[in-house]
Design a protein around this motif. Structure first.
Motif, mmCIF file in Angstrom:
data_model
loop_
_atom_site.group_PDB
_atom_site.id
_atom_site.type_symbol
_atom_site.label_atom_id
_atom_site.label_comp_id
_atom_site.label_asym_id
_atom_site.label_seq_id
_atom_site.Cartn_x
_atom_site.Cartn_y
_atom_site.Cartn_z
ATOM 1 N N LEU A 38 0.836 -1.197 0.000
ATOM 2 C CA LEU A 38 0.000 0.000 0.000
ATOM 3 C C LEU A 38 0.874 1.251 0.000
ATOM 4 C CD1 LEU A 38 -2.716 1.465 0.190
ATOM 5 C CD2 LEU A 38 -2.588 1.215 2.683
ATOM 6 N N CYS A 39 1.930 1.227 0.784
ATOM 7 C CA CYS A 39 2.838 2.374 0.837
ATOM 8 C C CYS A 39 3.457 2.626 -0.535
ATOM 9 C CB CYS A 39 3.923 2.122 1.879
ATOM 10 S SG CYS A 39 5.026 3.523 2.136
ATOM 11 N N ALA A 40 3.895 1.571 -1.209
ATOM 12 C CA ALA A 40 4.494 1.718 -2.540
ATOM 13 C C ALA A 40 3.459 2.187 -3.556
ATOM 14 C CB ALA A 40 5.109 0.392 -2.980
ATOM 15 N N TRP A 41 2.223 1.723 -3.414
ATOM 16 C CA TRP A 41 1.145 2.123 -4.327
ATOM 17 C C TRP A 41 0.894 3.627 -4.208
ATOM 18 C CZ3 TRP A 41 -4.076 3.791 -4.252
ATOM 19 C CH2 TRP A 41 -4.825 3.497 -5.398
ATOM 20 N N ILE A 42 0.801 4.125 -2.974
ATOM 21 C CA ILE A 42 0.572 5.553 -2.758
ATOM 22 C C ILE A 42 1.771 6.366 -3.238
ATOM 23 C CG2 ILE A 42 0.254 7.335 -1.000
ATOM 24 C CD1 ILE A 42 -2.255 5.747 -1.459
ATOM 25 N N GLU A 43 2.962 5.886 -2.955
ATOM 26 C CA GLU A 43 4.169 6.605 -3.379
ATOM 27 C C GLU A 43 4.198 6.768 -4.898
ATOM 28 O OE1 GLU A 43 7.752 8.630 -2.568
ATOM 29 O OE2 GLU A 43 6.320 7.795 -1.141
ATOM 30 N N THR A 44 3.699 5.775 -5.620
ATOM 31 C CA THR A 44 3.674 5.861 -7.078
ATOM 32 C C THR A 44 2.613 6.848 -7.544
ATOM 33 O OG1 THR A 44 4.271 3.509 -7.060
ATOM 34 C CG2 THR A 44 3.775 4.482 -9.187
ATOM 35 N N LEU A 45 1.500 6.955 -6.817
ATOM 36 C CA LEU A 45 0.514 7.993 -7.129
ATOM 37 C C LEU A 45 1.134 9.380 -6.988
ATOM 38 C CD1 LEU A 45 -2.853 6.882 -5.423
ATOM 39 C CD2 LEU A 45 -1.998 6.336 -7.695
ATOM 40 N N VAL A 46 1.941 9.560 -5.954
ATOM 41 C CA VAL A 46 2.613 10.850 -5.758
ATOM 42 C C VAL A 46 3.496 11.161 -6.961
ATOM 43 C CG1 VAL A 46 4.242 12.143 -4.333
ATOM 44 C CG2 VAL A 46 2.534 10.675 -3.244
ATOM 45 N N ARG A 47 4.242 10.171 -7.423
ATOM 46 C CA ARG A 47 5.101 10.393 -8.589
ATOM 47 C C ARG A 47 4.285 10.735 -9.826
ATOM 48 N NH1 ARG A 47 9.044 5.458 -9.424
ATOM 49 N NH2 ARG A 47 9.738 6.731 -11.198
ATOM 50 N N ASP A 48 3.127 10.124 -9.972
ATOM 51 C CA ASP A 48 2.310 10.393 -11.154
ATOM 52 C C ASP A 48 1.902 11.859 -11.216
ATOM 53 O OD1 ASP A 48 0.507 9.081 -13.421
ATOM 54 O OD2 ASP A 48 -0.726 10.530 -12.342
ATOM 55 N N VAL A 49 1.534 12.436 -10.086
ATOM 56 C CA VAL A 49 1.030 13.815 -10.110
ATOM 57 C C VAL A 49 2.113 14.843 -9.814
ATOM 58 C CG1 VAL A 49 -1.319 13.155 -9.514
ATOM 59 C CG2 VAL A 49 0.284 13.701 -7.683
ATOM 60 N N MET A 50 3.221 14.427 -9.150
ATOM 61 C CA MET A 50 4.213 15.429 -8.757
ATOM 62 C C MET A 50 5.625 14.865 -8.747
ATOM 63 S SD MET A 50 4.638 17.758 -5.311
ATOM 64 C CE MET A 50 5.976 16.686 -4.750
ATOM 65 N N SER A 51 6.009 14.171 -9.796
ATOM 66 C CA SER A 51 7.413 13.782 -9.884
ATOM 67 C C SER A 51 8.233 15.049 -10.077
ATOM 68 C CB SER A 51 7.649 12.827 -11.056
ATOM 69 O OG SER A 51 9.028 12.543 -11.182
ATOM 70 N N ILE A 55 0.123 15.658 -0.293
ATOM 71 C CA ILE A 55 1.538 15.302 -0.439
ATOM 72 C C ILE A 55 2.350 15.878 0.712
ATOM 73 C CG2 ILE A 55 3.575 15.580 -1.905
ATOM 74 C CD1 ILE A 55 1.702 15.455 -4.322
ATOM 75 N N ALA A 56 1.964 17.054 1.211
ATOM 76 C CA ALA A 56 2.635 17.611 2.391
ATOM 77 C C ALA A 56 2.433 16.696 3.599
ATOM 78 C CB ALA A 56 2.101 19.012 2.686
ATOM 79 N N LEU A 57 1.216 16.171 3.760
ATOM 80 C CA LEU A 57 0.965 15.228 4.854
ATOM 81 C C LEU A 57 1.731 13.928 4.637
ATOM 82 C CD1 LEU A 57 -2.901 15.621 5.444
ATOM 83 C CD2 LEU A 57 -1.013 16.902 6.480
ATOM 84 N N TRP A 58 1.765 13.469 3.385
ATOM 85 C CA TRP A 58 2.511 12.253 3.065
ATOM 86 C C TRP A 58 3.998 12.451 3.366
ATOM 87 C CZ3 TRP A 58 1.466 7.363 2.349
ATOM 88 C CH2 TRP A 58 2.403 6.524 1.743
ATOM 89 N N ALA A 59 4.518 13.613 3.039
ATOM 90 C CA ALA A 59 5.919 13.913 3.340
ATOM 91 C C ALA A 59 6.168 13.874 4.840
ATOM 92 C CB ALA A 59 6.289 15.282 2.775
ATOM 93 N N ALA A 60 5.180 14.328 5.616
ATOM 94 C CA ALA A 60 5.338 14.337 7.072
ATOM 95 C C ALA A 60 5.419 12.923 7.640
ATOM 96 C CB ALA A 60 4.182 15.103 7.713
ATOM 97 N N VAL A 61 4.580 12.014 7.134
ATOM 98 C CA VAL A 61 4.573 10.659 7.704
ATOM 99 C C VAL A 61 5.714 9.808 7.169
ATOM 100 C CG1 VAL A 61 2.097 10.702 8.146
ATOM 101 C CG2 VAL A 61 2.934 9.753 5.981
ATOM 102 N N THR A 62 6.250 10.155 5.995
ATOM 103 C CA THR A 62 7.349 9.371 5.422
ATOM 104 C C THR A 62 8.708 10.008 5.672
ATOM 105 O OG1 THR A 62 7.095 10.496 3.278
ATOM 106 C CG2 THR A 62 5.893 8.415 3.600
ATOM 107 N N GLY A 63 8.723 11.237 6.193
ATOM 108 C CA GLY A 63 9.986 11.914 6.450
ATOM 109 C C GLY A 63 10.705 12.362 5.198
#
Length: 724
Positions: free
Chosen positions: A508-521, A569-577
């Motif tokens: 799930l973490c990898a799936w979400i991370e790839t969504l982030v790349r799709d919209v904001m690589s 993505i800001a929240l995602w950055a917070a939880v993933t560091g």
């Protein structure tokens, strides 16, 4: 010019066990105009020049709008037309707000460059963050080639072994005051490579060209109403609209310079930079100088408040208008400053983002407010009702539901932190989080797949139903930042509440991370996703429409859903560091909010829309060539305004200024008479809570709720507003 910090992200291939690879989109659409060597990498799908990626149903190219100009490239007639359309604005009828319902600029080819050569082929040759290079070529040596950029002061076209051929849809009336027609002959001078073309519509255009062979001068004749040079030409030709005699002097002074490339860097949370690469053609009328003269380029209104320029870099005497984003002022790109434009936000801006781009609202409601508004009762009802925890079909509506459930989980955790409610709410918080995990793990009916044609994540539903319009056009790259932003935000909420789940469910973490790349690589080195798919760094906001052609250009409708993506993505950055994601997402939040306030929220101080439109208070759908007070799905005013208010989250306090909320309410929204059964009322009331939280909460107790908003969370949000 690349940025190390912006590239500190995953650039590995998408996991094929998560996303099946496919090239099946080719049966519907593909980037047919791109040079083969460029088509092997990521293709920008949502850029302002996207109409050039493929032909429309008639086999032609639709226009592009490098404001202040419009450009019409005819791949069949082998022409490039440059137009300045602002004076030909067409306004729609007066609506219930007492404003025009839309405005746009009818197509007209003011100045047409022709490539008079056999078997001409159109190609998109190259691109970067701020420019695109296109060509009309015939064989190996004959061509017209142009690098276009938003803000360009001149239409610059390199000619290769073809005559200079100019015409106009309006007709050419005169050249340097000499009447144009049969028998016309213009004798050029060795030391003067320019003239002013006057059209029958009254426009004047400065045309300049670089030096031909030493000691030679060009002559021009009238050939079937085409102004044509007597010899083939190899060099640069520039054209610019002449708005006044003062403007003509400025344009002549800086002629020859143009932008060739442009890259954006963003190394800190405080701002970003344009790194321009410029070129200069020797225009004969200019005196040689030791230093390379600066290059003239226009900026939009939002640029002016964050550019860190010295005053001498501004050319206030030269102002033109974009089509839908107001006046554009000429600035200079100067080699003395490294050809860099630096943009900086204030410390206060970052403090405001930092305060609002959090999981919880900046303020907590009082115990008394929680009790009086039955917040715990509503929360208990929603968490314990089985119907609450269902997922609708489709990525958009599923994403909305997931973020709603994530907000419920956050609210439960917040209320459980009050000693007065801990005993009652703590079990609810555990139940809600468990249900959210189950829903996030639920398999999708139509899994996302990895499209190798444009390079991105798209729904497989398009291939099952053979319809590119399913899921709002997700497969042709419409609205990814809207849709995927909900998933990213919901997952970040879940991981915030249970960080251990990140290691328990790595897929799930990898799936979400790839969504982030799709919209904001953010990485130039990412070979699997285009850089900043949706975000336009010059316009300062996202563009929604994907790869299918639209005659009025790309558009943006829901500013709040764009903000939600960068917030998520800001929240995602917070939880993933991830510091890189944190910095870039905060910059995008600040820049998008500034642009939204400038172009989408039409306050009393607005200068970017015609006065006749401003009573609407919001732009509706903002295209590049049209502003239409409507939505894609409804012309009702509650929808036009409400789509700018969802989803409800703490970041709206930053992106929607209180002063504008009050204006919009007083001028439009207070006049709407909506029944409690209209779900849009819940969004309007959550928005109204910034003005009068008590009244808003009273309405939210019983009105029908939007499908992405829970009653308990709407009440919580309303009780945390600054005015309460």
């Amino acid at each position: 010019m690349s940025s190390t910090k912006m590239q500190a992200a995953d650039t590995a291939p998408p996991d094929p066990t998560l996303f099946q690879y496919t090239n099946a989109l080719k049966q519907f659409i593909s980037p047919t105009t791109i040079l083969p060597e460029k088509a092997t990498g990521p293709v920008p799908t949502n850029k302002w020049w996207g109409n050039l990626l493929s032909l429309n149903a008639a086999g032609r190219l639709d226009p592009v709008y490098p404001s202040p100009y419009a450009v019409f490239i005819d791949n069949v007639a082998a022409t490039i037309a440059c137009s300045y359309l602002y004076d030909s604005m067409h306004q729609g009828p007066i609506n219930v707000n007492g404003a025009i319902s839309y405005y746009y600029f009818p197509r007209s080819s003011n100045l047409i460059f022709s490539c008079q050569a056999p078997s001409v082929q159109f190609s998109v040759e190259d691109w970067d963050d701020l420019t695109v290079q296109v060509s009309l070529t015939s064989g190996s040596s004959a061509f017209l080639r142009s690098v276009m950029a938003l803000g360009q002061a001149y239409m610059t076209i390199q000619h290769g072994d073809v005559p200079i051929c100019l015409s106009s849809e309006s007709g050419i009336a005169a050249v340097d005051g000499q009447p144009f027609g049969d028998g016309f002959l213009y004798h050029g001078q060795v030391d003067v490579g320019k003239f002013v073309v006057t059209l029958h519509n009254g426009q004047r255009w400065l045309v300049c060209w670089s030096s031909p062979a030493k000691g030679q001068a060009l002559t021009f004749t009238c050939d079937k109403q085409v102004l044509k040079s007597g010899a083939h030409f190899n060099g640069i030709v520039q054209a610019a609209i002449v708005a006044s005699d003062d403007a003509l002097q400025i344009l002549e002074q800086y002629a020859g310079g143009y932008v060739h490339r442009g890259v954006v860097t963003c190394d800190t949370v405080h701002g970003f930079q344009y790194h321009w690469e410029t070129r200069r053609a020797a225009v004969q009328s200019q005196q040689p100088t030791k230093a390379s003269p600066p290059v003239l380029h226009f900026v939009l209104e939002h640029h002016k408040s964050i550019l860190t320029f010295h005053s001498q870099a501004v050319v206030p005497a030269l102002t033109l208008h974009s089509h839908t984003r107001g006046p554009m002022t000429a600035y200079l790109i100067d080699s003395a400053s490294g050809n860099i434009w630096d943009f900086a936000f204030s410390e206060q801006d970052e403090q405001n983002v930092e305060r609002c781009a959090q999981f919880h609202a900046p303020r907590d409601p009082s115990v008394q407010d929680i009790v009086e508004n039955r917040l715990v009762d509503h929360l208990q009802d929603e968490i314990n009702t089985a119907a609450t925890w269902t997922l609708p079909p489709g990525y958009y509506f599923k994403g909305k539901a997931l973020q709603k459930y994530g907000s419920l989980c956050l609210l439960a955790a917040k209320l459980a932190s009050y000693k007065e409610f801990q005993t009652q709410v703590a079990p609810l918080a555990a139940t809600a989080l468990s249900k959210l995990k189950q829903l996030l793990d639920t398999a999708n009916e139509f899994p996302l797949c990895y499209d190798v044609v444009y390079k991105g994540l798209i729904t497989s539903e398009v291939f099952v139903k053979h319809d590119v319009n399913v899921e709002f056009g997700n497969a042709v790259y419409n609205d990814h930042h809207y849709h995927y932003g909900y998933f990213i935000t919901a997952a970040a909420m879940m991981y915030h509440l249970d960080p251990s789940y990140m290691t328990k469910n790595t897929r799930l973490c990898a799936w979400i991370e790839t969504l982030v790349r799709d919209v904001m690589s953010a990485s130039i080195a990412d070979a699997y996703f285009p850089r900043f798919r949706h975000f336009d760094w010059f316009l300062g906001h996202g563009l929604s429409h994907g790869v299918t052609s639209v005659v009025d250009g790309k558009d943006e409708e829901s500013t709040s859903e764009e903000i939600n993506c960068w917030y998520g993505i800001a929240l995602w950055a917070a939880v993933t560091g991830n510091t890189s994601y944190a910095n870039v997402s905060h910059v995008l939040l600040k820049l998008a909010a500034l642009s939204h306030r400038t172009y989408f929220f039409v306050s009393k101080s607005n200068v970017t829309h015609p006065p006749e439109f401003r009573k609407n208070k919001v732009s509706g759908i903002l295209f590049e060539n049209k502003c239409d007070y409507t939505t894609w799905f409804s012309a009702s005013r509650e929808c036009i305004h409400g789509i700018q208010m969802l989803p409800v989250s703490p970041v709206l306090e930053f992106s929607r200024p209180l002063s504008f909320v009050a204006e919009e309410w007083a001028d439009v929204l207070c006049k709407l008479e909506l029944p409690p059964s209209n779900a849009w009322q819940s969004l309007l009331m959550a928005n109204y809570s910034a003005i009068c939280p008590r009244t808003a909460c009273a309405q939210l107790q019983h009105c029908t709720m939007d499908d992405g908003l829970s009653r308990a969370y709407a009440l919580y949000y309303s009780l945390t507003r600054p005015s309460s």
